[in-house]
Design a protein around this motif. Structure first.
Motif, PDB file in Angstrom:
ATOM      1  N   GLY A 188     -22.111 -73.279  37.836  1.00 55.40           N
ATOM      2  CA  GLY A 188     -20.717 -73.477  37.281  1.00 55.40           C
ATOM      3  C   GLY A 188     -19.918 -74.154  38.276  1.00 55.40           C
ATOM      4  O   GLY A 188     -18.927 -74.551  38.122  1.00 55.40           O
ATOM      5  N   PHE A 189     -20.256 -74.129  39.644  1.00 52.38           N
ATOM      6  CA  PHE A 189     -19.595 -74.691  40.741  1.00 52.38           C
ATOM      7  C   PHE A 189     -20.067 -76.129  41.167  1.00 52.38           C
ATOM      8  O   PHE A 189     -19.751 -76.735  42.413  1.00 52.38           O
ATOM      9  CB  PHE A 189     -19.678 -73.700  41.924  1.00 52.38           C
ATOM     10  N   HIS A 190     -20.775 -76.769  40.373  1.00 50.49           N
ATOM     11  CA  HIS A 190     -20.923 -78.360  40.523  1.00 50.49           C
ATOM     12  C   HIS A 190     -19.776 -78.844  40.485  1.00 50.49           C
ATOM     13  O   HIS A 190     -18.680 -78.730  39.832  1.00 50.49           O
ATOM     14  CB  HIS A 190     -21.701 -78.909  39.318  1.00 50.49           C
TER      15      HIS A 190
ATOM     16  N   THR B 213     -22.944 -81.150  46.879  1.00 48.41           N
ATOM     17  CA  THR B 213     -22.442 -81.524  45.900  1.00 48.41           C
ATOM     18  C   THR B 213     -21.861 -80.195  44.636  1.00 48.41           C
ATOM     19  O   THR B 213     -21.640 -80.409  43.642  1.00 48.41           O
ATOM     20  CB  THR B 213     -23.517 -82.262  44.791  1.00 48.41           C
ATOM     21  N   PHE B 214     -21.756 -79.226  45.577  1.00 48.90           N
ATOM     22  CA  PHE B 214     -20.974 -78.019  44.945  1.00 48.90           C
ATOM     23  C   PHE B 214     -19.811 -77.422  45.839  1.00 48.90           C
ATOM     24  O   PHE B 214     -19.736 -77.710  46.708  1.00 48.90           O
ATOM     25  CB  PHE B 214     -22.065 -76.976  44.734  1.00 48.90           C
ATOM     26  N   ASP B 215     -18.882 -76.817  44.840  1.00 47.93           N
ATOM     27  CA  ASP B 215     -17.928 -76.058  45.916  1.00 47.93           C
ATOM     28  C   ASP B 215     -18.234 -74.783  46.325  1.00 47.93           C
ATOM     29  O   ASP B 215     -18.289 -73.658  45.596  1.00 47.93           O
ATOM     30  CB  ASP B 215     -16.562 -76.004  44.652  1.00 47.93           C
ATOM     31  N   ALA B 216     -19.153 -74.869  47.247  1.00 48.57           N
ATOM     32  CA  ALA B 216     -19.814 -73.389  47.813  1.00 48.57           C
ATOM     33  C   ALA B 216     -18.734 -72.552  47.965  1.00 48.57           C
ATOM     34  O   ALA B 216     -18.762 -71.040  47.983  1.00 48.57           O
ATOM     35  CB  ALA B 216     -20.588 -73.859  49.179  1.00 48.57           C
ATOM     36  N   ALA B 217     -17.622 -72.960  48.864  1.00 44.51           N
ATOM     37  CA  ALA B 217     -16.582 -71.852  49.248  1.00 44.51           C
ATOM     38  C   ALA B 217     -16.046 -71.192  47.784  1.00 44.51           C
ATOM     39  O   ALA B 217     -15.729 -70.101  47.655  1.00 44.51           O
ATOM     40  CB  ALA B 217     -15.519 -72.585  49.963  1.00 44.51           C
TER      41      ALA B 217
END
Length: 211
Positions: free
Chosen positions: A60-62, A82-86
């Motif tokens: 879901g954080f793509h 390519t993700f919103d890891a934070a």
């Protein structure tokens, strides 16, 4: 499968006791390379736990396709950057400490659209276990390093490449890629990501041999 369900149920029991005492919810992570069966196992576990768990996938954080194109990363979709890891780590931290009466809404990833969809997964405050699955739960570089400390356990799924790679190609074809394009994508993108994922294997609490 029965042993894995039992282990997850024990985690849920600990989360229920902790929540009742004002403590933290438990979070179980399921990691592994693309095509190893993470989403299938996570869904089966959540179903078998009879309302004790909610599944919140990492995918879901793509980043949205438009943002990947702006950043010049669209041809590497699925790589760590390519993700919103934070954002994912922030959600996990919030899920670990449920507030009475507050439902948290997590994003999902729509494979048909190839886009994340915000506010898709409700996590009620009285659910004692969150199951999360994804490639980079054990990745220790950049903002991903904040994820592992937020997980009570992480299981790493290990599937022989002879089975995993054809399964991965078939999945891409199922969701709209031409066979030749799917094979190139797996070779050039997914397998590069799989090598990154494999570096975290030794940090898992349990290695699950898949077949």
């Amino acid at each position: 499968m029965e042993g894995l369900v039992g282990r997850a149920r024990e985690l849920a029991g600990g989360g229920r006791r902790g929540h009742g005492a004002g403590g933290q919810r438990r979070v179980l992570g399921i990691a592994g390379p693309p095509g190893a069966g993470k989403s299938t196992l996570a869904e089966r576990l959540a179903d078998r736990l009879d309302g004790l768990a909610v599944l919140v996938p990492m995918d879901g954080f793509h980043l949205a396709q438009a943002e990947l194109e702006r950043l010049g990363r669209a041809d590497r979709k699925g790589a760590p950057d390519t993700f919103d890891a934070a954002g994912y780590a922030a959600l996990l931290a919030r899920l670990r400490a449920p507030e009475p009466g507050v439902t948290v809404y997590a994003p999902a990833f729509d494979r048909a659209l190839e886009e994340p969809v915000a506010g898709s997964i409700p996590v009620p405050p009285d659910v004692p276990l969150v199951i999360t699955e994804g490639n980079y739960l054990l990745h220790d570089e950049g903002p991903w390093a904040a994820v592992r400390p937020l997980l009570d356990e992480v299981w790493y799924l290990d599937l022989d490449d002879r089975h995993r790679v054809p399964r991965l190609v078939a999945r891409h074809v199922h969701f709209g890629k031409a066979p030749a394009h799917a094979e190139r994508w797996v070779t050039d993108s997914d397998e590069a990501n799989a090598r990154v994922v494999a570096r975290g294997r030794d940090r898992a609490d349990l290695v699950v041999r898949m077949s």
